[in-house]
Design a protein around this motif. Sequence first.
Motif, short mmCIF file in Angstrom:
data_model
loop_
_atom_site.label_atom_id
_atom_site.label_comp_id
_atom_site.label_asym_id
_atom_site.label_seq_id
_atom_site.Cartn_x
_atom_site.Cartn_y
_atom_site.Cartn_z
N LYS A 49 -5.08 -0.09 2.45
CA LYS A 49 -3.18 -0.68 3.20
C LYS A 49 -3.29 0.48 3.16
O LYS A 49 -3.20 1.60 2.80
CB LYS A 49 -3.14 -1.59 2.01
CG LYS A 49 -3.15 -2.77 2.34
CD LYS A 49 -2.32 -3.91 1.87
CE LYS A 49 -2.69 -5.44 1.88
NZ LYS A 49 -1.62 -6.47 1.43
N GLN A 50 -2.05 1.42 4.03
CA GLN A 50 -1.02 1.96 3.88
C GLN A 50 0.12 2.19 3.13
O GLN A 50 0.72 0.24 2.38
CB GLN A 50 -0.01 2.21 5.21
CG GLN A 50 -1.57 2.95 6.09
CD GLN A 50 -2.25 3.79 5.59
OE1 GLN A 50 -2.17 4.67 5.30
NE2 GLN A 50 -3.95 3.69 5.80
N PHE A 51 1.11 2.78 2.77
CA PHE A 51 2.29 3.13 1.66
C PHE A 51 3.33 2.20 2.76
O PHE A 51 2.70 2.69 3.67
CB PHE A 51 2.96 4.16 1.09
CG PHE A 51 1.83 4.66 0.22
CD1 PHE A 51 1.80 4.00 -1.61
CD2 PHE A 51 0.92 6.11 -0.19
CE1 PHE A 51 0.80 4.76 -1.75
CE2 PHE A 51 -0.30 6.32 -0.48
CZ PHE A 51 -0.51 5.51 -1.78
N CYS A 52 4.11 1.93 2.13
CA CYS A 52 5.14 1.03 2.65
C CYS A 52 6.22 1.27 1.57
O CYS A 52 6.21 1.74 0.75
CB CYS A 52 4.91 -0.43 3.15
SG CYS A 52 3.88 -1.61 1.17
N ASP A 53 7.33 -0.05 2.36
CA ASP A 53 8.15 0.14 1.57
C ASP A 53 8.24 -0.14 -0.06
O ASP A 53 9.41 -0.59 -0.82
CB ASP A 53 9.62 -1.19 2.27
CG ASP A 53 10.50 0.22 3.38
OD1 ASP A 53 9.30 0.87 3.66
OD2 ASP A 53 10.20 -0.62 4.49
N GLU A 54 7.55 -1.64 0.49
CA GLU A 54 7.28 -2.13 -1.29
C GLU A 54 6.25 -1.07 -2.16
O GLU A 54 5.87 -2.29 -3.58
CB GLU A 54 6.66 -3.11 -1.12
CG GLU A 54 7.73 -5.15 -0.75
CD GLU A 54 8.05 -4.46 1.22
OE1 GLU A 54 6.61 -3.76 1.19
OE2 GLU A 54 9.08 -4.80 1.47
N ARG A 76 10.97 10.09 -0.37
CA ARG A 76 9.48 9.86 0.19
C ARG A 76 8.76 10.50 0.35
O ARG A 76 8.60 10.87 2.31
CB ARG A 76 9.82 8.42 0.38
CG ARG A 76 8.53 7.52 1.26
CD ARG A 76 9.26 5.99 1.87
NE ARG A 76 7.69 5.30 2.31
CZ ARG A 76 7.86 4.48 2.93
NH1 ARG A 76 9.07 3.54 2.95
NH2 ARG A 76 6.81 3.28 2.86
N THR A 108 -3.99 6.21 2.69
CA THR A 108 -5.08 5.32 2.23
C THR A 108 -4.93 4.68 1.20
O THR A 108 -5.79 5.80 0.87
CB THR A 108 -6.15 5.00 2.98
OG1 THR A 108 -6.26 5.35 4.68
CG2 THR A 108 -6.79 3.38 3.10
N ASN A 130 5.02 11.14 2.82
CA ASN A 130 4.94 10.75 4.08
C ASN A 130 3.04 10.58 4.14
O ASN A 130 2.35 11.53 3.18
CB ASN A 130 5.77 11.12 5.86
CG ASN A 130 5.45 12.77 5.00
OD1 ASN A 130 4.08 13.42 5.27
ND2 ASN A 130 6.12 13.34 6.49
N ASN A 131 2.76 10.22 5.76
CA ASN A 131 1.50 10.13 5.38
C ASN A 131 0.70 11.60 5.09
O ASN A 131 -0.45 12.39 4.91
CB ASN A 131 0.75 9.25 6.30
CG ASN A 131 0.24 7.54 5.91
OD1 ASN A 131 0.69 7.41 5.03
ND2 ASN A 131 -0.58 7.32 6.48
N TRP A 167 -4.55 -4.58 -2.35
CA TRP A 167 -4.03 -3.00 -1.86
C TRP A 167 -4.71 -2.74 -1.49
O TRP A 167 -4.70 -1.76 -0.47
CB TRP A 167 -2.56 -2.53 -3.23
CG TRP A 167 -1.41 -3.30 -2.75
CD1 TRP A 167 -1.17 -4.47 -4.17
CD2 TRP A 167 -0.15 -3.46 -2.56
NE1 TRP A 167 0.52 -4.58 -3.61
CE2 TRP A 167 0.72 -4.04 -2.91
CE3 TRP A 167 0.54 -2.28 -1.32
CZ2 TRP A 167 2.34 -3.59 -2.61
CZ3 TRP A 167 1.41 -2.33 -0.22
CH2 TRP A 167 1.88 -3.26 -1.43
N TYR A 213 5.59 2.77 -2.32
CA TYR A 213 5.40 4.06 -1.89
C TYR A 213 5.22 5.38 -3.09
O TYR A 213 5.13 4.81 -4.39
CB TYR A 213 6.36 4.51 -1.27
CG TYR A 213 7.38 3.98 -2.05
CD1 TYR A 213 8.45 5.43 -2.32
CD2 TYR A 213 8.08 2.93 -1.89
CE1 TYR A 213 9.82 4.70 -2.95
CE2 TYR A 213 9.38 2.25 -2.57
CZ TYR A 213 10.50 3.82 -3.01
OH TYR A 213 11.45 3.29 -3.63
#
Length: 203
Positions: free
Chosen positions: A147-152, A2, A69, A4-5, A144, A154
Amino acid sequence: MRLNNEYFKKDVITLAKNLLGKVICRKIDKYILKVRIIETEAYSISEPASHSSLGYSKKNAAMFMDFGTIYMYHSRAGASFNISALGLGDAVLIKSGICFLDNDNDALSFMQNINKKNGKLRDIHFLASGQTILCKSIAIDLSWNKKQFCDEFYIEDAGYNPENILITSRLGIPNGRDNLLLPYRYVDKAYYKYATVGKCKFY
């Protein structure tokens, strides 16, 4: 793996190229919907084709937020998905993709059913061949935005990097806003026929 930012901490041109081959993942209900990115467009605050060129507004606020973002906006046929880059006001539009075909059959069927055309199922290979149908296929919308990427939702690196990237001008820019036909659109040549390439000259 995955992303990351920190991955998105790149100038907009580099990010647009590097996102090719990465896989968008969307968890919804019991499914993980996956689309490989095959076409992107770069938008910089410094040029008039960008939504940010006239400065900050409530609509384009996500472009001025931290790199990574999510920026969603409504275009002609629905929502479009963008990701902010390192420079304030810069973002990459995810122009098209192709279903990641290691999705299980149930997930692919789900994607077809939420993105029908005139009541008919689309060909699996063309479920994400355009910025708005891509969003429909992975069930993301304007909610969306910012928002930031997340578990739902990515993006992951599945170990694939395009061998050849086609470079050309962007599509759908209003008259007078890209007179130089800047070479800010990038296409994975291996998936050329599934992208929204249109009639254009490749550099």
